[in-house]
Design a protein around this motif. Structure first.
Motif, short mmCIF file in Angstrom:
data_model
loop_
_atom_site.label_atom_id
_atom_site.label_comp_id
_atom_site.label_asym_id
_atom_site.label_seq_id
_atom_site.Cartn_x
_atom_site.Cartn_y
_atom_site.Cartn_z
N GLU A 1 0.83 -1.21 0.00
CA GLU A 1 0.00 0.00 0.00
C GLU A 1 0.87 1.26 0.00
OE1 GLU A 1 -3.22 2.63 0.12
OE2 GLU A 1 -2.95 0.57 -0.59
N SER A 2 1.95 1.22 0.76
CA SER A 2 2.85 2.38 0.82
C SER A 2 3.50 2.64 -0.54
CB SER A 2 3.92 2.14 1.89
OG SER A 2 4.75 3.26 2.06
N TYR A 3 3.91 1.57 -1.21
CA TYR A 3 4.48 1.73 -2.56
C TYR A 3 3.42 2.25 -3.53
CZ TYR A 3 8.84 -0.81 -1.48
OH TYR A 3 10.06 -1.20 -0.98
N ARG A 4 2.19 1.83 -3.34
CA ARG A 4 1.12 2.27 -4.25
C ARG A 4 0.90 3.78 -4.15
NH1 ARG A 4 -4.26 3.34 -4.71
NH2 ARG A 4 -4.60 3.28 -2.46
N LEU A 5 1.00 4.29 -2.95
CA LEU A 5 0.76 5.72 -2.74
C LEU A 5 1.79 6.59 -3.46
CD1 LEU A 5 -0.22 5.71 1.05
CD2 LEU A 5 -1.73 6.14 -0.90
N ILE A 6 2.98 6.05 -3.69
CA ILE A 6 4.01 6.83 -4.40
C ILE A 6 4.20 6.32 -5.83
CG2 ILE A 6 5.22 7.53 -2.31
CD1 ILE A 6 7.25 5.29 -2.85
N ASN A 7 3.25 5.47 -6.28
CA ASN A 7 3.27 4.97 -7.65
C ASN A 7 4.57 4.22 -7.99
OD1 ASN A 7 2.06 4.53 -10.13
ND2 ASN A 7 2.94 6.36 -11.06
N ASP A 8 5.08 3.47 -7.02
CA ASP A 8 6.29 2.67 -7.22
C ASP A 8 5.86 1.25 -7.59
OD1 ASP A 8 8.61 1.17 -7.09
OD2 ASP A 8 9.38 2.18 -5.31
N MET A 9 5.76 0.99 -8.90
CA MET A 9 5.27 -0.31 -9.36
C MET A 9 6.28 -1.42 -9.10
SD MET A 9 3.08 0.46 -12.80
CE MET A 9 4.37 1.38 -13.63
N GLU A 10 7.56 -1.10 -9.18
CA GLU A 10 8.58 -2.11 -8.90
C GLU A 10 8.49 -2.56 -7.44
OE1 GLU A 10 13.43 -2.85 -9.05
OE2 GLU A 10 12.60 -0.86 -9.47
N GLY A 11 8.30 -1.60 -6.53
CA GLY A 11 8.15 -1.94 -5.13
C GLY A 11 6.92 -2.79 -4.87
N GLN A 12 5.81 -2.42 -5.53
CA GLN A 12 4.59 -3.21 -5.38
C GLN A 12 4.79 -4.64 -5.89
OE1 GLN A 12 0.74 -0.90 -6.24
NE2 GLN A 12 2.31 0.42 -7.14
N GLN A 13 5.50 -4.76 -7.01
CA GLN A 13 5.78 -6.08 -7.57
C GLN A 13 6.57 -6.93 -6.57
OE1 GLN A 13 7.29 -5.94 -11.60
NE2 GLN A 13 8.28 -7.93 -11.39
N ARG A 14 7.57 -6.32 -5.92
CA ARG A 14 8.36 -7.06 -4.95
C ARG A 14 7.54 -7.43 -3.71
NH1 ARG A 14 12.42 -4.01 -2.85
NH2 ARG A 14 11.87 -2.07 -3.91
N ALA A 15 6.68 -6.52 -3.28
CA ALA A 15 5.84 -6.80 -2.11
C ALA A 15 4.88 -7.95 -2.38
CB ALA A 15 5.07 -5.54 -1.71
N TYR A 16 4.27 -7.94 -3.57
CA TYR A 16 3.32 -9.01 -3.89
C TYR A 16 4.03 -10.34 -4.17
CZ TYR A 16 -0.78 -6.06 -3.74
OH TYR A 16 -1.81 -5.26 -3.30
N GLU A 17 5.27 -10.28 -4.61
CA GLU A 17 6.03 -11.52 -4.76
C GLU A 17 6.24 -12.17 -3.39
OE1 GLU A 17 10.30 -13.16 -6.55
OE2 GLU A 17 9.78 -11.04 -6.71
N ALA A 18 6.61 -11.36 -2.40
CA ALA A 18 6.77 -11.88 -1.04
C ALA A 18 5.44 -12.40 -0.50
CB ALA A 18 7.32 -10.79 -0.14
N LEU A 19 4.36 -11.65 -0.75
CA LEU A 19 3.04 -12.06 -0.27
C LEU A 19 2.59 -13.37 -0.91
CD1 LEU A 19 1.22 -8.61 -0.17
CD2 LEU A 19 1.48 -10.18 1.76
N SER A 20 2.83 -13.54 -2.20
CA SER A 20 2.40 -14.78 -2.87
C SER A 20 3.09 -15.99 -2.27
CB SER A 20 2.67 -14.70 -4.38
OG SER A 20 4.06 -14.74 -4.66
N GLN A 21 4.38 -15.86 -1.96
CA GLN A 21 5.11 -16.98 -1.36
C GLN A 21 4.58 -17.29 0.03
OE1 GLN A 21 9.18 -15.63 -1.55
NE2 GLN A 21 9.33 -15.90 -3.76
N ALA A 22 4.25 -16.22 0.79
CA ALA A 22 3.72 -16.43 2.13
C ALA A 22 2.34 -17.07 2.10
CB ALA A 22 3.67 -15.10 2.87
N TYR A 23 1.47 -16.59 1.21
CA TYR A 23 0.12 -17.15 1.13
C TYR A 23 0.16 -18.61 0.68
CZ TYR A 23 -1.91 -12.46 1.63
OH TYR A 23 -2.29 -11.24 2.10
N GLU A 24 1.08 -18.94 -0.21
CA GLU A 24 1.22 -20.34 -0.63
C GLU A 24 1.64 -21.19 0.55
OE1 GLU A 24 3.19 -22.91 -4.28
OE2 GLU A 24 4.15 -21.03 -3.66
#
Length: 352
Positions: free
Chosen positions: A77-100
């Protein structure tokens, strides 16, 4: 790595014509791509986003996965607020591994699709190969065969343009698995033999494990085409490779495939030997693998008319399921055993 010569590994050209990005993924992903961001830029906010992401990794390494998930969601969410798509991509990569890891399928799917969304928006083509494959693999598990093939085809197209051999191999293996699921066994052989040739051009442990998966799938395809000898050869290749890569799950699948292949060849003793080897190896794997191995032994003896041994292996499977926390499997096995005893008049006598 060249192994048993029963399996052809020549490259077969496949036609992937007329594919476009619009036709490669479900419409909900397209809608996700259109999600707006606030576009606020702040060095302090970026530092805070990075801090949250790193703190999540620290919590994960300490075994606190739930705490890590909370931090990574805040980072996204913090990356989204500053329009940092690379940061969001990295955050969701970590989240996907955790959710799995946490076995949260809906959250896992959402995180995967978000990764794909940002990789596409950023035109991060190397990442896209992996993300398309991951989403396609999820669709394949959900039995969305046609949709999964579209994503695998797009992954293959991008990997070809990048001359990414491992990416091409993975995509073709997945296309083979999709063809298997769709009952197109000859097409599966085409995809899988091509993927095996690509994996063999990148000799490392990762490609060895990837080739083992492809060889097992090839064995299944050959079995469904009635080619038991080729099926045995492919499964034996898979077993050798899986042992090299210490992949216990693929080893289990390979031994199960070998037992079926030798049974189809009329070599009952060889089939029994592989079932026994599988049963022995299952002691170091999961409870489900052990239950499946004991059930396979019971079914082998049932086919061969040895009712006492059939009864014994079913009882062993029931005990493992009950003690291992799988009550539904224990109940199903008990029902099968009871029906078998009734069928062969083996049910215990009751007084009165």
């Amino acid at each position: 790595m060249k192994l048993i010569p029963w399996v052809a590994t020549g490259v077969v050209t496949i036609a992937l014509v007329g594919l476009s990005e619009k036709a490669t993924i479900a419409s909900d992903i397209t809608r996700q791509l259109q999600q707006p961001s606030y576009g606020i830029t702040s060095p302090l906010q970026r530092q805070e986003s990075d801090r949250l992401l790193e703190a999540g990794h620290t919590q994960s390494n300490q075994g606190n996965v739930k705490g890590a998930i909370k931090l990574w969601k805040s980072a996204a969410e913090s990356y989204r607020l500053i329009n940092d798509m690379e940061g969001q991509q990295r955050a969701y990569e970590a989240l996907s591994q955790a959710y799995e890891l946490q076995k949260q399928p809906q959250e896992f799917e959402y995180a995967l699709r978000q990764q794909l969304r940002f990789a596409r928006a950023r035109q991060d083509f190397p990442a896209l190969v992996g993300h398309y494959n991951k989403v396609g693999e999820l669709l394949l598990v959900q039995a969305s065969t046609t949709q999964s093939e579209k994503t695998f085809s797009e992954a293959f197209r991008i990997a070809q343009e990048l001359k990414d051999l491992p990416g091409q191999g993975r995509s073709l293996t997945n296309l083979g698995l999709a063809a298997l699921q769709g009952g197109r066994y000859a097409q599966a052989v085409t995809y899988l033999t091509q993927s095996i040739a690509l994996h063999q051009q990148t000799p490392n442990l990762q490609s060895v494990s990837a080739e083992a998966i492809a060889q097992n799938a090839l064995g299944t395809a050959y079995r469904n085409l009635g080619e038991a000898q080729k099926s045995a050869g492919a499964h034996l290749n898979a077993l050798i490779l899986a042992r090299t890569g210490n992949n216990l799950t693929v080893q289990d699948q390979a031994m199960a495939g070998l037992a079926i292949a030798y049974r189809n060849l009329g070599a009952n003793q060889e089939a029994k030997n592989w079932l026994e080897a599988r049963l022995k190896a299952s002691s170091g794997t999961t409870t489900i693998a052990r239950i499946t191995s004991f059930r396979a032994m019971a079914e082998f003896y049932q086919r061969n008319g040895d009712l006492a041994m059939t009864d014994r292996y079913y009882q062993d499977a029931i005990v493992i399921a009950s003690q291992g926390g799988y009550p539904q499997e224990a109940q199903d096995l008990s029902r099968q055993l009871e029906n078998l005893r009734r069928s062969y008049h083996l049910a215990p006598r009751r007084n009165g």
